[in-house]
Design an enzyme around this catalytic site. Sequence first.
Site, PDB file in Angstrom:
ATOM      1  N   PHE A  18      67.528  48.653  93.841  1.00 19.21           N
ATOM      2  CA  PHE A  18      67.202  50.025  93.644  1.00 19.21           C
ATOM      3  C   PHE A  18      67.534  50.675  94.856  1.00 19.21           C
ATOM      4  O   PHE A  18      67.423  51.994  94.907  1.00 19.21           O
ATOM      5  CB  PHE A  18      65.745  50.115  93.618  1.00 19.21           C
ATOM      6  N   HIS A  47      58.608  35.593 110.121  1.00 12.43           N
ATOM      7  CA  HIS A  47      57.586  36.136 109.647  1.00 12.43           C
ATOM      8  C   HIS A  47      56.259  36.213 110.680  1.00 12.43           C
ATOM      9  O   HIS A  47      55.688  36.887 110.625  1.00 12.43           O
ATOM     10  CB  HIS A  47      57.132  35.514 108.363  1.00 12.43           C
ATOM     11  N   ASP A  63      54.927  46.131  93.534  1.00 14.01           N
ATOM     12  CA  ASP A  63      55.245  45.850  92.072  1.00 14.01           C
ATOM     13  C   ASP A  63      54.286  44.621  91.544  1.00 14.01           C
ATOM     14  O   ASP A  63      53.415  44.002  92.202  1.00 14.01           O
ATOM     15  CB  ASP A  63      56.618  45.241  91.493  1.00 14.01           C
ATOM     16  N   THR A  66      54.752  41.016  93.043  1.00 12.64           N
ATOM     17  CA  THR A  66      54.234  40.720  94.510  1.00 12.64           C
ATOM     18  C   THR A  66      52.831  40.946  94.544  1.00 12.64           C
ATOM     19  O   THR A  66      52.038  40.427  95.211  1.00 12.64           O
ATOM     20  CB  THR A  66      54.827  41.785  95.336  1.00 12.64           C
ATOM     21  N   ASN A  99      55.150  49.460  85.299  1.00 10.27           N
ATOM     22  CA  ASN A  99      54.874  50.220  84.135  1.00 10.27           C
ATOM     23  C   ASN A  99      53.683  50.274  83.617  1.00 10.27           C
ATOM     24  O   ASN A  99      52.515  49.705  84.099  1.00 10.27           O
ATOM     25  CB  ASN A  99      55.539  49.148  82.871  1.00 10.27           C
ATOM     26  N   CYS A 133      61.329  53.011  83.282  1.00  7.37           N
ATOM     27  CA  CYS A 133      61.508  52.521  81.882  1.00  7.37           C
ATOM     28  C   CYS A 133      61.681  53.426  80.786  1.00  7.37           C
ATOM     29  O   CYS A 133      61.904  53.208  79.732  1.00  7.37           O
ATOM     30  CB  CYS A 133      60.645  51.507  81.439  1.00  7.37           C
TER      31      CYS A 133
END
Length: 163
Positions: A18, A47, A63, A66, A99, A133
């Site tokens: 993206f 990390h 999202d 995740t 979505n 979408c």
Amino acid sequence: MGDSVEVKVVTTDAALHFYDPKDVLAEVLTDQHEWNAWKKMSDPVMHIQLRNWADMFIICPLDANTLAKVAQGLCDNLITCILRAWDERRPVIVCPAMNTNMWNHKFTAIHLSTLTDVLNYRVILPISKLLACGDLGVGAMAEYRTIVDEIKEQVELLNANNA
């Protein structure tokens, strides 16, 4: 609040679809950075270094994939490994984006409940608009100003607690 903050972007490989990291005015780190930095037992673990460095962790956008990983405690990428090692006294803000059907799924409610009720994360709810979408509905990430305002509020709380 101070005039500046230091930001590092930790991204998944899928998120790179993206945007181009060259367009980001901050250091962009991927899973590959962690593995390239670690060769032997005495080498630093990225990390853990990032966990120790950061005062706040923001997942923007979060999202469904995740979200599910974090709620289940999985740690298979740099983002989820940082969160698994995270100091629970430090704020985490998540900005779900997915979505509408995914947002309305029962698993999403269960996973968000884990993030808010168990992990004490701050959730900035998605909004309704035309989604990537092509559907129209709830699932778009909150407007950036809403997110920035929440971050500012958390920074002010951190500064007040450290004063």
